[in-house]
Design a protein around this motif. Structure first.
Motif, mmCIF file in Angstrom:
data_model
loop_
_atom_site.group_PDB
_atom_site.id
_atom_site.type_symbol
_atom_site.label_atom_id
_atom_site.label_comp_id
_atom_site.label_asym_id
_atom_site.label_seq_id
_atom_site.Cartn_x
_atom_site.Cartn_y
_atom_site.Cartn_z
ATOM 1 N N LYS A 116 0.964 -1.278 -0.176
ATOM 2 C CA LYS A 116 0.073 0.243 0.279
ATOM 3 C C LYS A 116 0.987 1.008 0.111
ATOM 4 N N LYS A 158 -0.544 2.933 9.494
ATOM 5 C CA LYS A 158 -1.491 1.220 8.293
ATOM 6 C C LYS A 158 0.265 0.660 7.945
ATOM 7 N N GLY A 163 -5.091 -5.250 5.322
ATOM 8 C CA GLY A 163 -5.992 -5.790 4.899
ATOM 9 C C GLY A 163 -6.946 -6.041 5.245
ATOM 10 N N GLY A 165 -9.105 -3.940 7.798
ATOM 11 C CA GLY A 165 -8.624 -3.623 8.877
ATOM 12 C C GLY A 165 -7.880 -3.522 9.897
ATOM 13 N N GLU A 200 -0.093 8.572 7.548
ATOM 14 C CA GLU A 200 -1.238 9.275 6.591
ATOM 15 C C GLU A 200 -2.211 9.474 7.611
ATOM 16 N N LYS A 201 -2.451 11.011 6.894
ATOM 17 C CA LYS A 201 -2.735 12.132 7.882
ATOM 18 C C LYS A 201 -4.498 11.200 7.751
ATOM 19 N N TYR A 202 -5.437 11.329 9.301
ATOM 20 C CA TYR A 202 -6.779 10.983 9.430
ATOM 21 C C TYR A 202 -7.276 11.552 9.001
ATOM 22 N N VAL A 203 -8.108 11.224 7.511
ATOM 23 C CA VAL A 203 -9.079 12.533 7.336
ATOM 24 C C VAL A 203 -10.371 11.766 8.447
ATOM 25 N N HIS A 208 -16.391 6.332 2.420
ATOM 26 C CA HIS A 208 -15.691 5.936 2.184
ATOM 27 C C HIS A 208 -15.958 5.458 0.684
ATOM 28 N N GLN A 232 -18.832 1.532 8.480
ATOM 29 C CA GLN A 232 -17.930 0.099 9.214
ATOM 30 C C GLN A 232 -17.934 -0.071 10.158
ATOM 31 N N HIS A 235 -13.209 0.089 10.865
ATOM 32 C CA HIS A 235 -13.101 -0.492 9.285
ATOM 33 C C HIS A 235 -13.754 -1.533 8.496
ATOM 34 N N GLU A 275 -10.410 2.304 -4.294
ATOM 35 C CA GLU A 275 -10.498 2.734 -2.859
ATOM 36 C C GLU A 275 -10.443 4.970 -3.119
ATOM 37 N N GLU A 288 -6.170 2.963 -1.263
ATOM 38 C CA GLU A 288 -5.802 2.220 -2.055
ATOM 39 C C GLU A 288 -6.668 1.304 -2.935
HETATM 40 P P1 ADP Z 1 -7.642 -1.865 4.476
HETATM 41 O O1 ADP Z 1 -7.254 -2.513 3.146
HETATM 42 O O2 ADP Z 1 -7.409 -2.924 6.019
HETATM 43 O O3 ADP Z 1 -9.117 -2.352 4.104
HETATM 44 P P2 ADP Z 1 -7.831 0.697 4.115
HETATM 45 O O4 ADP Z 1 -7.022 1.765 3.539
HETATM 46 O O5 ADP Z 1 -8.849 0.614 2.438
HETATM 47 O O6 ADP Z 1 -7.540 -0.494 5.144
HETATM 48 O O7 ADP Z 1 -8.604 1.516 5.120
HETATM 49 C C1 ADP Z 1 -9.802 0.998 5.260
HETATM 50 C C2 ADP Z 1 -10.595 1.952 6.244
HETATM 51 O O8 ADP Z 1 -9.826 2.034 7.205
HETATM 52 C C3 ADP Z 1 -11.318 3.110 5.344
HETATM 53 O O9 ADP Z 1 -12.847 2.646 4.892
HETATM 54 C C4 ADP Z 1 -11.435 4.586 5.650
HETATM 55 O O10 ADP Z 1 -12.816 4.588 6.983
HETATM 56 C C5 ADP Z 1 -10.407 4.039 6.901
HETATM 57 N N1 ADP Z 1 -9.263 4.729 6.813
HETATM 58 C C6 ADP Z 1 -8.506 4.649 5.879
HETATM 59 N N2 ADP Z 1 -7.309 5.350 5.725
HETATM 60 C C7 ADP Z 1 -7.925 6.601 6.377
HETATM 61 C C8 ADP Z 1 -7.501 7.974 6.669
HETATM 62 N N3 ADP Z 1 -6.231 8.724 6.166
HETATM 63 N N4 ADP Z 1 -8.490 8.558 7.041
HETATM 64 C C9 ADP Z 1 -9.110 8.216 7.653
HETATM 65 N N5 ADP Z 1 -10.288 7.251 7.375
HETATM 66 C C10 ADP Z 1 -8.921 6.251 6.846
#
Ligand code: ADP
Length: 459
Positions: A116, A158, A163, A165, A200-203, A208, A232, A235, A275, A288
């Motif tokens: 990722k 992360k 994957g 979550g 990553e910065k948390y948004v 999603h 969700q 996650h 995504e 991702e």
């Molecule tokens: P995975 O591969 O484990 O499924 P993802 O990168 O697709 O992980 O992220 C899964 C979920 O985590 C997203 O749908 C979102 O809800 C949350 N998330 C991931 N990255 C961020 C972020 N930078 N800011 C806020 N929420 C995030």
């Protein structure tokens, strides 16, 4: 042309693939573990080969046994479904080396996107917006903490190989960073055998939104619109719908074009998902790309009329995409609820059991993908997804109504499920209004802590 497919998976997705093959006149070979001899997929396929003991490591993850089964049965292709070996680059390469078609992108593409942190870098180079974050993996906890201080909290840690979550932690304060980093890293090491981490910065208040992609071997890439998967828990997706409520035509066009750009930059072929997170100011960021069929692919099929599994097979057999971007029409609204064997009253612990009584809803606009049957003993070794209940109609309100009615009709006796919890989510007025963010489920759970009756389902 592909005339015989081995399905390297189990459960409802294996059944889904067997059905698509049958409709296309393609013969099917199932593989099963010793715990799955009576499973629906083992019974439905034209042939079934037992490949080992119940734990997935002894069967569904044993590459050489699956390849031997494919060769021995004369299959010319392998469909990996989702989970298990579906995003394993080595497996995709081994299929090719054995003269078998892997129904999915090449090992090289899986490798590029499966990491990722590397996928982020690839998207930055392609000009696709990503969440502000580290430039690739972080080398140490010290480097990570100083980056987090620089970005400002909250941040999300992360796993590059992550994957489902796992290996992910949100950190809101400097003081908590180190412990969260080490815990997430330990989780990543044990789940994926790889402790490479990035930041990553948390948004906050993100939604999603993901785009379904199809790309053929000649480099044609299209998207089939988006799915909103913001409902969700930890996650993990619970409810998915298409189209995403409140996303304007202009925004959809821009995001769709960026999704296609992302797939092209990666040299993507087959069905895949790009995504994004969408923030409250309508800014979006790539998070991702999933290089396989998704659990929630059915909602896209219901609004576009395109069979994604058949498209995967056609693409893998070398056919040019028969659909152009301008031919894709999204009609109405489709929604899916995942019904899992888990107990909401006990922190959603998995609850295997025997299906003593089963009634599957039906009717106009209802689709249920499941591998359950009456008397089926759900083995404790695999994931807890029991059924995907979907509804489609011309508008969102009616689709929610249909889906609620379908859940009301669904009977799975003998197994504890999240059915009532899903019914509650669908009835929530915030959900009804559309556009909830990824924090929605947590807030519903907080509120219903005061009312535990809402949580239990013994169906
Ligand atoms: P995975 O591969 O484990 O499924 P993802 O990168 O697709 O992980 O992220 C899964 C979920 O985590 C997203 O749908 C979102 O809800 C949350 N998330 C991931 N990255 C961020 C972020 N930078 N800011 C806020 N929420 C995030």
């Amino acid at each position: 042309m592909i005339s015989k497919v081995l399905i390297a998976n189990r459960g409802e997705i294996a059944v889904r693939i067997i059905r698509a093959c049958r409709e296309m006149g393609i013969r099917t070979v199932a593989v099963c573990s010793e715990a799955d001899r009576d499973a629906l997929h083992s019974q439905l396929a034209d042939e079934c080969i037992c490949i080992g003991a119940a734990p997935a490591k002894e069967s569904y993850l044993k590459m050489e046994r699956i390849l031997s089964a494919a060769i021995a049965s004369g299959a010319d292709a392998i469909h990996p479904g989702f989970g298990f070996l579906s995003e394993n680059a080595r497996f995709a390469d081994l299929c090719t080396r054995c003269g078998l078609i892997f129904i999915g992108p090449s090992g090289e593409v899986i490798e590029r996107l499966g990491n990722k942190a590397a996928a982020r870098t690839c998207m930055v180079e392609a000009g696709v917006p990503v969440v502000p974050g580290s430039d690739g993996p972080v080398a140490s906890v010290e480097e990570a903490v100083s980056l987090a201080d620089e970005f400002g909290y909250p941040v999300i840690i992360k796993a590059s190989a992550g994957g489902g979550g796992r290996g992910m932690r949100v950190v809101r304060r400097h003081e908590d960073f180190e412990e969260s980093f080490l815990t997430a890293q330990a989780e990543a090491k044990s789940a994926f055998g790889d402790g490479t981490m990035y930041l990553e910065k948390y948004v906050e208040h993100a939604r999603h939104i993901e785009f379904q992609i199809l790309g053929d071997l000649e480099g044609n890439v299209i998207h089939l619109g988006e799915r909103d998967c913001s409902v969700q828990r930890r996650h993990q997706k619970l409810i998915e719908e298409s189209p995403a409520p409140g996303v304007s035509k202009q925004l959809r066009t821009r995001m769709g074009a960026d999704a296609v750009k992302a797939a092209k930059a990666a040299g993507y072929t087959g069905a895949g998902t790009v995504e994004f997170l969408l923030d409250s100011d309508q800014r979006y960021y790539f998070i991702e790309m999933n290089t396989r069929i998704q659990v929630e692919h059915g909602v896209t099929e219901l609004v576009t009329g395109i069979d994604l599994v058949k498209e995967q097979i056609r693409i893998a057999s070398g056919q040019t995409l028969g659909i152009r971007q301008e031919d894709v029409r999204v009609t109405g609204c489709a929604m899916e609820c995942r019904i899992n064997a888990e107990d909401p009253a006990r922190d959603f612990v998995p609850c295997p059991g025997t299906v003593e009584e089963l009634h599957i809803p039906g009717g106009n606009g209802i689709r249920v993908d499941t591998a359950l049957y009456q008397g089926y003993r759900i083995p404790p070794y695999y994931d807890s997804l029991l059924a995907k209940v979907m509804a489609v109609s011309s508008n969102r309100e009616e689709t929610i109504q249909k889906l609620r009615c379908a859940l009301g009709e669904l009977v799975i006796e003998g197994v504890t499920t999240n059915l009532d919890f899903q019914y509650q989510l669908l009835g929530d007025e915030r959900f009804f209004a559309g556009g909830v963010d990824t924090g929605f489920v947590e807030s519903v759970m907080e509120e219903s802590k005061a009312d535990p009756d809402l949580n239990a389902s013994d169906q």
